[in-house]
Design a protein around this motif. Structure first.
Motif, mmCIF file in Angstrom:
data_model
loop_
_atom_site.group_PDB
_atom_site.id
_atom_site.type_symbol
_atom_site.label_atom_id
_atom_site.label_comp_id
_atom_site.label_asym_id
_atom_site.label_seq_id
_atom_site.Cartn_x
_atom_site.Cartn_y
_atom_site.Cartn_z
ATOM 1 N N LEU A 222 -14.329 -1.323 -7.594
ATOM 2 C CA LEU A 222 -14.465 -2.551 -6.815
ATOM 3 C C LEU A 222 -15.383 -3.532 -7.553
ATOM 4 N N PRO A 223 -15.097 -4.807 -7.463
ATOM 5 C CA PRO A 223 -16.049 -5.790 -7.997
ATOM 6 C C PRO A 223 -17.247 -5.889 -7.061
ATOM 7 N N PRO A 224 -18.385 -6.374 -7.509
ATOM 8 C CA PRO A 224 -19.519 -6.586 -6.602
ATOM 9 C C PRO A 224 -19.099 -7.457 -5.422
ATOM 10 N N ALA A 225 -19.453 -7.024 -4.221
ATOM 11 C CA ALA A 225 -18.970 -7.718 -3.021
ATOM 12 C C ALA A 225 -19.368 -9.180 -2.990
ATOM 13 N N CYS A 226 -20.582 -9.488 -3.425
ATOM 14 C CA CYS A 226 -21.038 -10.876 -3.376
ATOM 15 C C CYS A 226 -20.343 -11.760 -4.404
ATOM 16 N N ARG A 227 -19.696 -11.154 -5.403
ATOM 17 C CA ARG A 227 -18.964 -11.935 -6.397
ATOM 18 C C ARG A 227 -17.476 -12.048 -6.049
ATOM 19 N N SER A 228 -17.071 -11.433 -4.964
ATOM 20 C CA SER A 228 -15.664 -11.477 -4.578
ATOM 21 C C SER A 228 -15.305 -12.741 -3.815
ATOM 22 N N VAL A 229 -16.295 -13.582 -3.529
ATOM 23 C CA VAL A 229 -16.057 -14.852 -2.853
ATOM 24 C C VAL A 229 -16.806 -15.930 -3.633
ATOM 25 N N SER A 230 -16.217 -17.106 -3.700
ATOM 26 C CA SER A 230 -16.797 -18.164 -4.525
ATOM 27 C C SER A 230 -18.042 -18.763 -3.884
ATOM 28 N N ALA A 231 -18.918 -19.309 -4.719
ATOM 29 C CA ALA A 231 -20.134 -19.957 -4.222
ATOM 30 C C ALA A 231 -19.798 -21.181 -3.382
ATOM 31 N N GLU A 232 -18.706 -21.863 -3.723
ATOM 32 C CA GLU A 232 -18.292 -23.037 -2.943
ATOM 33 C C GLU A 232 -17.929 -22.639 -1.510
ATOM 34 N N THR A 233 -17.217 -21.525 -1.366
ATOM 35 C CA THR A 233 -16.858 -21.050 -0.024
ATOM 36 C C THR A 233 -18.097 -20.702 0.786
ATOM 37 N N VAL A 234 -19.052 -20.048 0.131
ATOM 38 C CA VAL A 234 -20.282 -19.665 0.829
ATOM 39 C C VAL A 234 -21.051 -20.900 1.274
ATOM 40 N N ARG A 235 -21.174 -21.905 0.417
ATOM 41 C CA ARG A 235 -21.910 -23.124 0.780
ATOM 42 C C ARG A 235 -21.242 -23.859 1.941
ATOM 43 N N ARG A 236 -19.938 -23.821 1.980
ATOM 44 C CA ARG A 236 -19.217 -24.513 3.051
ATOM 45 C C ARG A 236 -19.373 -23.811 4.394
ATOM 46 N N LEU A 237 -19.311 -22.496 4.373
ATOM 47 C CA LEU A 237 -19.366 -21.742 5.626
ATOM 48 C C LEU A 237 -20.795 -21.499 6.094
ATOM 49 N N VAL A 238 -21.683 -21.186 5.164
ATOM 50 C CA VAL A 238 -23.075 -20.863 5.525
ATOM 51 C C VAL A 238 -24.000 -21.675 4.612
ATOM 52 N N PRO A 239 -24.363 -22.885 4.993
ATOM 53 C CA PRO A 239 -25.240 -23.710 4.140
ATOM 54 C C PRO A 239 -26.598 -23.039 3.922
ATOM 55 N N ARG A 240 -27.084 -23.132 2.689
ATOM 56 C CA ARG A 240 -28.378 -22.543 2.293
ATOM 57 C C ARG A 240 -28.483 -21.073 2.726
ATOM 58 N N ALA A 241 -27.448 -20.337 2.425
ATOM 59 C CA ALA A 241 -27.358 -18.955 2.902
ATOM 60 C C ALA A 241 -28.381 -18.052 2.233
ATOM 61 N N GLU A 242 -28.881 -17.113 3.011
ATOM 62 C CA GLU A 242 -29.692 -16.014 2.499
ATOM 63 C C GLU A 242 -28.784 -14.792 2.363
ATOM 64 N N ARG A 243 -28.901 -14.112 1.210
ATOM 65 C CA ARG A 243 -27.936 -13.066 0.878
ATOM 66 C C ARG A 243 -28.561 -11.681 0.928
ATOM 67 N N THR A 244 -27.802 -10.724 1.430
ATOM 68 C CA THR A 244 -28.146 -9.297 1.359
ATOM 69 C C THR A 244 -26.926 -8.563 0.831
ATOM 70 N N SER A 245 -27.158 -7.544 0.011
ATOM 71 C CA SER A 245 -26.017 -6.837 -0.581
ATOM 72 C C SER A 245 -26.393 -5.395 -0.890
#
Length: 251
Positions: free
Chosen positions: A90-113
């Motif tokens: 599997l690829p790293p889960a946090c790299r399986s979605v683009s940064a643009e998608t994350v910024r659009r859905l969760v602005p200034r997101a804090e990440r846990t992995s």
């Protein structure tokens, strides 16, 4: 006065019939009996010692596979359910979605992995000071290897079926809609629910592709006491789009 005597003369006085003379068998028969018994025992022993598959004359021997193992040796193992590659990592889960998608859905997101080559989790949550509070995007990916006689695809299918059954029995969230989804992987469902403790609307999409099961959850604060139809559609649409993005990231 006794009964009248039947007519006719008797040649001799009546006597009971004599038993058959068993001792007067022909000498040849007496000599052959032990020999015939020994032959019967020998024939029975030959059939008992024959290996299976050789009792029927002319039965063809099993052909060898490419690896040199007889094909019949693997006949009890279940065949893969469908054609296609088996995922091995599997690829790293946090790299399986683009940064643009994350910024659009969760602005200034804090990440846990967390995770490894067969399991991955990534969560993006909005900080308390963000304008769009209580937004969460979670990605859970699981890869299933072979387990004994069970193929990787069948292992993943069993896990997906369990998830589907548990979704229908959930108690921590109130289910609004739960339905199968076609056109996404080989198995998929979409689930919209409301948190019983917090005013959160949650759109969840689970999908199985070969031996990988992916679960994407997108949640946001409810608009009013009850989520609107527009909010339900938005949460499910966003979760579905992220699930497709994760599928495309699989090697």
């Amino acid at each position: 006065m006794g009964l009248p005597r039947p007519p006719g003369d008797f040649d001799r006085i009546y006597s009971p019939p004599e038993p058959p003379e068993t001792a007067r068998r022909p000498r040849l028969v007496r000599l052959l009996l032990p020999v015939m018994g020994a032959v019967a025992v020998a024939v029975a022993a030959v059939f008992l010692l024959l290996p299976s598959g050789e009792e029927e004359r002319g039965a063809p021997a099993p052909r060898a596979s490419r690896g040199g193992t007889p094909a019949s040796a693997n006949s009890s193992s279940p065949a893969p359910s469908s054609a296609g590659p088996i995922y091995t990592a599997l690829p790293p889960a946090c790299r399986s979605v683009s940064a643009e998608t994350v910024r659009r859905l969760v602005p200034r997101a804090e990440r846990t992995s967390s995770g490894n080559t067969t399991f991955g989790y990534c969560g993006f949550g909005s900080p308390p000071s963000a304008e769009a509070k209580d937004r969460w995007l979670q990605i859970d990916s699981r890869l299933y290897p072979a387990a004994g006689a069970v193929t990787p695809v069948d292992s993943a299918r069993r896990h997906f079926d369990i998830k589907w059954a548990l979704a229908g029995k959930a108690t921590e969230e109130r289910t609004v809609t739960l339905e199968r989804q076609s056109g996404l992987g080989e198995q998929a469902y979409r689930w919209f629910k409301v948190d019983r403790q917090r005013p959160l609307a949650i759109g969840e999409v689970a999908v199985r592709s070969r031996n990988v099961v992916i679960t994407v959850s997108y949640s946001e604060r409810t608009v009013g006491a009850e989520p609107s139809a527009a909010q339900r559609q938005r949460c499910l649409t966003e979760a579905t789009a992220v699930a497709r993005e994760v599928l495309e990231s699989l090697p």
